[in-house]
Design an enzyme around this catalytic site. Structure first.
Site, PDB file in Angstrom:
ATOM      1  N   THR A   7       0.843  -1.193   0.000  1.00 16.34           N
ATOM      2  CA  THR A   7       0.000   0.000   0.000  1.00 16.34           C
ATOM      3  C   THR A   7       0.883   1.248   0.000  1.00 16.34           C
ATOM      4  OG1 THR A   7      -0.146   0.160   2.433  1.00 16.34           O
ATOM      5  CG2 THR A   7      -1.785  -1.213   1.306  1.00 16.34           C
ATOM      6  N   GLY A   8       0.368   2.325  -0.574  1.00 19.34           N
ATOM      7  CA  GLY A   8       1.129   3.573  -0.631  1.00 19.34           C
ATOM      8  C   GLY A   8       2.378   3.428  -1.477  1.00 19.34           C
ATOM      9  N   GLY A  12       8.196   7.800  -2.653  1.00 20.95           N
ATOM     10  CA  GLY A  12       8.975   7.638  -1.438  1.00 20.95           C
ATOM     11  C   GLY A  12       9.366   6.203  -1.131  1.00 20.95           C
ATOM     12  N   ILE A  13       9.173   5.815   0.123  1.00 22.88           N
ATOM     13  CA  ILE A  13       9.534   4.477   0.575  1.00 22.88           C
ATOM     14  C   ILE A  13       8.788   3.416  -0.231  1.00 22.88           C
ATOM     15  CG2 ILE A  13       9.330   2.863   2.514  1.00 22.88           C
ATOM     16  CD1 ILE A  13       9.849   5.306   4.369  1.00 22.88           C
ATOM     17  N   TYR A 142       0.144  11.476  15.093  1.00 28.27           N
ATOM     18  CA  TYR A 142       0.964  10.597  14.255  1.00 28.27           C
ATOM     19  C   TYR A 142       1.738   9.607  15.121  1.00 28.27           C
ATOM     20  CZ  TYR A 142       4.556   9.181  10.885  1.00 28.27           C
ATOM     21  OH  TYR A 142       5.393   8.451  10.075  1.00 28.27           O
TER      22      TYR A 142
END
Length: 233
Positions: A7-8, A12-13, A142
């Site tokens: 996911t995502g 980036g990562i 967060y």
């Protein structure tokens, strides 16, 4: 050919991890919420399959994963942040952070678990944060979500281990991603100076750690710090 679902994955990562596993010959599927242009470029570069899907939407996640081949490794990377005083964050902002960062993991685990249980094997990797372990001023919400990710990782490792399913997490420190792009050059330099290895991390550093955990058959229930020694717990 083993299959990774992440996911995502568009930036980036996530994007670095898609590239890492694809380079090793894996079949890779990933989802993203907004950046279709970046997802298309990544797919063209790697051969990975990208799908628009909000990780916080349980039915959308279940429908997507059900349409894919069985998942051997699940990486929960989707995450959002919020910077601000606890007195200023709204209930809606708080709920959205937990929906993406924590419930998103529940959604994907619920979707992949039947296949992993049937196979008697599987690997679930969660992307946490050092702030889940030590907390960050002005990032209370967060930090709370990432603390929940750490606890969920350990609990699932105990619950699913007897079924042959490993569950671990990486806990990045300061990484060169869009999430940290608002930091000034002076702030970045100061953080690098505080880090024993003398630099901040790259998405590739985290992707390498995820690759290592995916291929460590006797490691489960661990939270692996990927922070250059900035936080040693």
């Amino acid at each position: 050919m083993p299959h990774l679902f992440l996911t995502g994955g568009s930036r980036g990562i996530g994007a670095a991890t898609v590239r890492r596993f694809a380079r090793e010959g894996w079949r890779v599927s990933f989802c993203y919420e907004k950046n279709e242009a970046a997802a298309r470029v990544l797919s063209a570069q790697t051969g990975a399959d990208g799908f628009r899907c909000d990780a916080a939407d349980p039915e959308a996640v279940l429908a997507l994963i059900s349409s894919l081949p069985p998942v051997d490794v699940l990486i929960n990377n989707a995450g959002i942040s919020h910077v601000g005083l606890i007195s200023q964050i709204t209930p809606a902002q708080w709920d959205r952070l937990f929906a993406v960062n924590v419930r998103g993991i529940y959604n994907t685990v619920r979707a992949v678990l039947p296949g992993m249980l049937a196979a008697g094997s599987g690997c679930i990797l969660n992307v946490s944060s050092m702030w889940g372990q030590v907390g960050a001023s002005c990032e209370a919400a967060y930090s709370a979500t990432k603390g929940a990710v750490d606890a969920l990782t350990k609990a699932l490792a105990k619950e699913l281990g007897p079924s042959g399913i490993r569950v671990n997490a990486v806990s990045p420190g300061m990484i060169e991603t869009e999430m940290n792009a608002a930091l000034s050059a002076a702030d970045v330099a100061a953080l690098a100076d505080e880090t024993p290895l003398g630099r901040i991390g790259t998405p590739e550093d985290v992707a390498d750690a995820l690759w290592m955990l995916a291929n460590s058959p006797f490691v489960t229930g661990q939270i692996l710090g990927v922070n250059g020694g900035l936080s040693v717990t």
